[in-house]
Structures are given as C-alpha cells and as structure tokens.
Motif scaffolding. Sequence first.
Motif, PDB file in Angstrom:
ATOM      1  N   LYS A 176      22.110  -9.494  99.025  1.00  0.00           N
ATOM      2  CA  LYS A 176      22.029  -8.516  99.739  1.00  0.00           C
ATOM      3  C   LYS A 176      20.996  -8.113 100.955  1.00  0.00           C
ATOM      4  O   LYS A 176      19.894  -8.300 100.517  1.00  0.00           O
ATOM      5  CB  LYS A 176      22.099  -7.245  99.295  1.00  0.00           C
ATOM      6  N   LYS A 177      21.574  -7.760 102.472  1.00  0.00           N
ATOM      7  CA  LYS A 177      19.896  -7.932 103.040  1.00  0.00           C
ATOM      8  C   LYS A 177      18.890  -7.022 102.632  1.00  0.00           C
ATOM      9  O   LYS A 177      18.965  -6.150 101.304  1.00  0.00           O
ATOM     10  CB  LYS A 177      20.432  -7.405 104.483  1.00  0.00           C
ATOM     11  N   GLU A 178      17.801  -6.784 102.378  1.00  0.00           N
ATOM     12  CA  GLU A 178      16.216  -6.839 102.815  1.00  0.00           C
ATOM     13  C   GLU A 178      16.849  -5.453 103.350  1.00  0.00           C
ATOM     14  O   GLU A 178      16.541  -5.426 104.524  1.00  0.00           O
ATOM     15  CB  GLU A 178      15.727  -7.725 102.777  1.00  0.00           C
ATOM     16  N   ASP A 179      16.400  -4.482 102.493  1.00  0.00           N
ATOM     17  CA  ASP A 179      15.448  -2.336 103.151  1.00  0.00           C
ATOM     18  C   ASP A 179      14.551  -2.360 102.460  1.00  0.00           C
ATOM     19  O   ASP A 179      14.275  -2.783 101.289  1.00  0.00           O
ATOM     20  CB  ASP A 179      16.792  -2.205 102.621  1.00  0.00           C
ATOM     21  N   PRO A 180      13.582  -1.505 103.667  1.00  0.00           N
ATOM     22  CA  PRO A 180      12.411  -1.440 103.655  1.00  0.00           C
ATOM     23  C   PRO A 180      12.022  -0.420 102.358  1.00  0.00           C
ATOM     24  O   PRO A 180      11.183  -0.106 101.720  1.00  0.00           O
ATOM     25  CB  PRO A 180      12.055  -1.508 104.712  1.00  0.00           C
ATOM     26  N   ASN A 181      13.593   0.277 101.703  1.00  0.00           N
ATOM     27  CA  ASN A 181      13.545   1.277 101.694  1.00  0.00           C
ATOM     28  C   ASN A 181      14.275   1.030  99.535  1.00  0.00           C
ATOM     29  O   ASN A 181      13.797   2.269  99.243  1.00  0.00           O
ATOM     30  CB  ASN A 181      14.144   2.369 102.182  1.00  0.00           C
ATOM     31  N   ILE A 182      14.486   0.314  99.859  1.00  0.00           N
ATOM     32  CA  ILE A 182      15.115  -0.236  98.609  1.00  0.00           C
ATOM     33  C   ILE A 182      14.992  -1.756  97.846  1.00  0.00           C
ATOM     34  O   ILE A 182      14.508  -2.866  98.215  1.00  0.00           O
ATOM     35  CB  ILE A 182      16.714  -0.053  98.480  1.00  0.00           C
ATOM     36  N   ARG A 183      14.385  -1.245  96.904  1.00  0.00           N
ATOM     37  CA  ARG A 183      13.877  -2.322  96.425  1.00  0.00           C
ATOM     38  C   ARG A 183      14.292  -3.570  95.385  1.00  0.00           C
ATOM     39  O   ARG A 183      14.932  -2.028  94.093  1.00  0.00           O
ATOM     40  CB  ARG A 183      11.698  -3.013  95.549  1.00  0.00           C
ATOM     41  N   ARG A 184      15.412  -4.488  94.960  1.00  0.00           N
ATOM     42  CA  ARG A 184      15.984  -4.383  94.081  1.00  0.00           C
ATOM     43  C   ARG A 184      15.618  -5.661  93.414  1.00  0.00           C
ATOM     44  O   ARG A 184      15.257  -7.090  94.175  1.00  0.00           O
ATOM     45  CB  ARG A 184      17.167  -5.207  95.358  1.00  0.00           C
ATOM     46  N   THR A 185      16.176  -6.043  92.078  1.00  0.00           N
ATOM     47  CA  THR A 185      16.601  -7.385  91.601  1.00  0.00           C
ATOM     48  C   THR A 185      17.037  -7.901  91.986  1.00  0.00           C
ATOM     49  O   THR A 185      18.014  -7.948  92.279  1.00  0.00           O
ATOM     50  CB  THR A 185      16.053  -6.454  90.138  1.00  0.00           C
ATOM     51  N   VAL A 186      17.022  -9.123  91.421  1.00  0.00           N
ATOM     52  CA  VAL A 186      17.683 -10.439  91.861  1.00  0.00           C
ATOM     53  C   VAL A 186      18.888 -10.195  91.049  1.00  0.00           C
ATOM     54  O   VAL A 186      19.925 -10.549  91.911  1.00  0.00           O
ATOM     55  CB  VAL A 186      16.575 -11.943  91.115  1.00  0.00           C
ATOM     56  N   LEU A 187      18.995  -9.575  89.988  1.00  0.00           N
ATOM     57  CA  LEU A 187      20.011  -9.399  89.035  1.00  0.00           C
ATOM     58  C   LEU A 187      21.489  -8.620  90.172  1.00  0.00           C
ATOM     59  O   LEU A 187      22.676  -8.869  90.260  1.00  0.00           O
ATOM     60  CB  LEU A 187      19.872  -9.283  88.037  1.00  0.00           C
ATOM     61  N   ASN A 188      20.582  -7.942  90.499  1.00  0.00           N
ATOM     62  CA  ASN A 188      21.605  -6.399  91.370  1.00  0.00           C
ATOM     63  C   ASN A 188      21.908  -7.347  92.548  1.00  0.00           C
ATOM     64  O   ASN A 188      22.647  -6.325  94.290  1.00  0.00           O
ATOM     65  CB  ASN A 188      20.654  -5.161  91.702  1.00  0.00           C
ATOM     66  N   SER A 189      21.520  -8.160  93.066  1.00  0.00           N
ATOM     67  CA  SER A 189      21.210  -8.675  94.930  1.00  0.00           C
ATOM     68  C   SER A 189      22.161  -9.794  95.037  1.00  0.00           C
ATOM     69  O   SER A 189      22.745  -9.985  96.072  1.00  0.00           O
ATOM     70  CB  SER A 189      19.669  -8.819  95.518  1.00  0.00           C
ATOM     71  N   VAL A 190      22.186 -10.896  93.808  1.00  0.00           N
ATOM     72  CA  VAL A 190      22.762 -11.717  94.691  1.00  0.00           C
ATOM     73  C   VAL A 190      24.768 -11.150  93.934  1.00  0.00           C
ATOM     74  O   VAL A 190      24.843 -10.571  92.839  1.00  0.00           O
ATOM     75  CB  VAL A 190      22.699 -12.763  93.287  1.00  0.00           C
ATOM     76  N   VAL A 191      25.755 -11.295  94.725  1.00  0.00           N
ATOM     77  CA  VAL A 191      26.705 -11.321  95.073  1.00  0.00           C
ATOM     78  C   VAL A 191      28.109 -12.579  95.231  1.00  0.00           C
ATOM     79  O   VAL A 191      29.390 -11.868  94.889  1.00  0.00           O
ATOM     80  CB  VAL A 191      27.783 -10.101  95.809  1.00  0.00           C
ATOM     81  N   GLY A 192      27.568 -13.317  95.408  1.00  0.00           N
ATOM     82  CA  GLY A 192      28.224 -14.661  95.164  1.00  0.00           C
ATOM     83  C   GLY A 192      28.192 -15.491  95.413  1.00  0.00           C
ATOM     84  O   GLY A 192      26.790 -15.843  95.410  1.00  0.00           O
ATOM     85  N   THR A 193      28.803 -16.804  95.173  1.00  0.00           N
ATOM     86  CA  THR A 193      28.022 -18.220  95.212  1.00  0.00           C
ATOM     87  C   THR A 193      29.083 -19.493  95.239  1.00  0.00           C
ATOM     88  O   THR A 193      30.043 -19.054  94.667  1.00  0.00           O
ATOM     89  CB  THR A 193      27.186 -18.468  93.680  1.00  0.00           C
ATOM     90  N   LEU A 194      28.577 -20.176  95.449  1.00  0.00           N
ATOM     91  CA  LEU A 194      29.048 -21.231  95.800  1.00  0.00           C
ATOM     92  C   LEU A 194      28.976 -22.619  95.362  1.00  0.00           C
ATOM     93  O   LEU A 194      27.220 -22.155  95.963  1.00  0.00           O
ATOM     94  CB  LEU A 194      29.984 -21.880  96.775  1.00  0.00           C
ATOM     95  N   ASP A 195      28.897 -24.025  94.967  1.00  0.00           N
ATOM     96  CA  ASP A 195      27.649 -25.574  94.911  1.00  0.00           C
ATOM     97  C   ASP A 195      28.376 -26.548  96.068  1.00  0.00           C
ATOM     98  O   ASP A 195      29.782 -26.751  96.234  1.00  0.00           O
ATOM     99  CB  ASP A 195      28.116 -26.037  93.871  1.00  0.00           C
ATOM    100  N   LEU A 196      27.594 -27.151  96.497  1.00  0.00           N
ATOM    101  CA  LEU A 196      27.655 -27.860  97.687  1.00  0.00           C
ATOM    102  C   LEU A 196      26.947 -29.051  97.584  1.00  0.00           C
ATOM    103  O   LEU A 196      26.208 -29.538  96.747  1.00  0.00           O
ATOM    104  CB  LEU A 196      27.682 -27.452  98.968  1.00  0.00           C
ATOM    105  N   SER A 197      27.662 -30.397  97.316  1.00  0.00           N
ATOM    106  CA  SER A 197      27.019 -31.497  95.844  1.00  0.00           C
ATOM    107  C   SER A 197      27.621 -33.097  97.659  1.00  0.00           C
ATOM    108  O   SER A 197      28.849 -32.875  97.825  1.00  0.00           O
ATOM    109  CB  SER A 197      27.978 -31.946  95.233  1.00  0.00           C
ATOM    110  N   ILE A 198      27.144 -33.757  97.948  1.00  0.00           N
ATOM    111  CA  ILE A 198      26.933 -35.016  97.889  1.00  0.00           C
ATOM    112  C   ILE A 198      27.348 -36.258  97.362  1.00  0.00           C
ATOM    113  O   ILE A 198      26.920 -36.718  96.458  1.00  0.00           O
ATOM    114  CB  ILE A 198      25.768 -34.981  99.743  1.00  0.00           C
ATOM    115  N   ARG A 199      28.844 -36.259  97.304  1.00  0.00           N
ATOM    116  CA  ARG A 199      28.505 -37.748  96.851  1.00  0.00           C
ATOM    117  C   ARG A 199      28.838 -38.920  97.054  1.00  0.00           C
ATOM    118  O   ARG A 199      29.260 -39.061  97.896  1.00  0.00           O
ATOM    119  CB  ARG A 199      29.824 -36.875  95.634  1.00  0.00           C
ATOM    120  N   LEU A 200      29.738 -39.714  95.481  1.00  0.00           N
ATOM    121  CA  LEU A 200      29.786 -41.395  96.434  1.00  0.00           C
ATOM    122  C   LEU A 200      31.374 -40.975  95.545  1.00  0.00           C
ATOM    123  O   LEU A 200      31.217 -41.042  94.894  1.00  0.00           O
ATOM    124  CB  LEU A 200      29.190 -42.025  96.110  1.00  0.00           C
ATOM    125  N   LEU A 201      32.086 -41.965  96.583  1.00  0.00           N
ATOM    126  CA  LEU A 201      33.506 -42.367  95.291  1.00  0.00           C
ATOM    127  C   LEU A 201      33.465 -43.649  94.818  1.00  0.00           C
ATOM    128  O   LEU A 201      32.130 -43.976  95.235  1.00  0.00           O
ATOM    129  CB  LEU A 201      34.935 -42.579  96.861  1.00  0.00           C
TER     130      LEU A 201
END
Length: 304
Positions: A176-201
């Motif tokens: 979530k974007k930073e809000d000067p009026n709200i102090r969020r914890t990490v647990l309440n801020s992260v809403v999505g995720t994915l992994d990007l990896s560079i691999r070898l065949l």
Amino acid sequence: MILSKEFFPRECFFPQLRVVSIRQPAEIKPRRSLPFYARTSSTSWEASSSNNFVRKIDDLPRVDDSTKNQRSIDTETSPSKLSELSFDKLQQSDKENNEGLRRAFGRFVAREAALDEEYWTASWLRAEAHWESMPHMRHVDNYKRKYAEQEFNALKRRCAGREGNSLKCVCIVSVKKEDPNIRRTVLNSVVGTLDLSIRLLLLGEKIPGENKRVCSIPAIHDTNRYAYISNVCVSKFARRQGIASNMLYLAIDVAASSGMKQLFVHVNADNTPAQELYRKVGFEVVDGTSAAPPDQRLLMCLKL
C-alpha cells in the motif's frame, strides 16, 4: 596354621555366606543423534491437498552423506530465523526504500521485497492461496503456518542464488502507498507477490520444463538463459484492483533490464482467469502445449 573345631567353643556361630557373582554393567552405546527434521517434533505430518486427508509419517527416511552435506550447508548459511522477525514492524517509507525498479498504480506500489518481514508476508499469502479451496479443513491454520515457514526458507534460498539452475531470483511485492496520516505494519501493507527468476535451460531442453528425459546439468551459455515467473498471488481482500497485472508489468521491466529475451510462465490448463490475465499482458501459449489435459499445465511465453 589350621585351627581345628575343638579350638572354638560349641556356642560359637558360623554364618553361612553365599558369594554372589557380580554382573558386569551392560555396555552403554552412544545415542545416535537424530536428523534435524526429527528433532523439531516427535511426529511429522504431511497434508495432501488432492484428496483432503492427513497422513501421519512415522518412518523417517535415512539421510545419506550427500544429504547431510547439503543440510550442513543450509543450516550454516541459513537466512534470518523466524524468531528474529518482528511482526509489528512498520512499513518502510519511500525515502528509506528508494532502490530498484518500482511501479506505482492506484493505491499501491509494486517493488522488490527488502525486509525479511516482507518475505514472510509474501510466504503467508502463498500459503493462503494454496489452502484457499479448503477453508473448512481441520487444523488448516497449522498447515498454512507450516507451509509458510517452508516457503519462507525456500524463498530466501532462491533469492540468495542457492537453488538449482536459477541464477537470480527477485521477490516482487505490492504494498500500500505511503500515507502520512497512517502508519501501517508490514503485515498489513503487503497485498500481492510473485517471483521472477533468471534461469538456465538444462542440457537437452529447448523450452522450460519440457516433457522429455534431460540431463540435470545446466547448459552454461548466454543463449540458454531465460526469465521465469512463478508464485503469483494476491490477497483475497485486494483483488480486482490491477495488482497482479502491474506486478507482471514490473517483472517484465526487471527481466528486460537483465538482458533477457524471453519470459515464461506455467499456468494450469483449467485456470481460465489466469490465462486471460497473461494474454492481456502479452503472453502466448507455446506451440505443443496448447492441447494439454485439464489436469496439466500450459507454458506461456512473452518475447521481450
């Protein structure tokens, strides 16, 4: 000198003593130390998501020398322990975390994970997505926690470059974007995720995960490098807000900046919404995998 019986008075009493042989104490054999996964708990449990039952595992497999060596490496260079995580840690401000590529959209920002607490929250989101279809299963929260712990350790190993044919791995999170009026914890801020990896065949492969017997040795050539997306998930309460698509756009930018020419992703053949999402971003089904059965996966590719 031998004394005769007459030497002693008749009233004298001679106790009849019996000699008992002393047994030698049994040899105490040194106790063999248990493997690390056996010391954590007396029993281990395995959950099967295919047929909704839990199976108890009593017989632990023997550990050969190669596994022992790998285990010692993992324990010596293990990432931050779960006990060191601060679950009330506040989310970093934009000034504290301004490195790397990022993508702002709506009320969120997609960027690379920087804190261990962000890695843990990403792992928990993946556990939630994995068990989402079985919310009423008994002890499901325990299985989620176990899954998240395993994924956290595996994610840290991947990002440290210590997994298989992966040269580099980046965990992208949407916060979530930073809000000067709200102090969020990490647990309440992260809403999505994915992994990007560079691999070898691998030697003998032409596309990632090709269904043929190949050598497990990577083909070390620049032309055999490719980018791969995995573990895409969004919090249940933050969907339909463009989070997944914007994380994919950021992954495309990171892959292109790394010099990759192709970006791959696997998707279940029966997961129509995910296929539509990847097609919207620009992915196409690789020839030869479009006729996969519903219980198998399709391989999609985007040329950068």
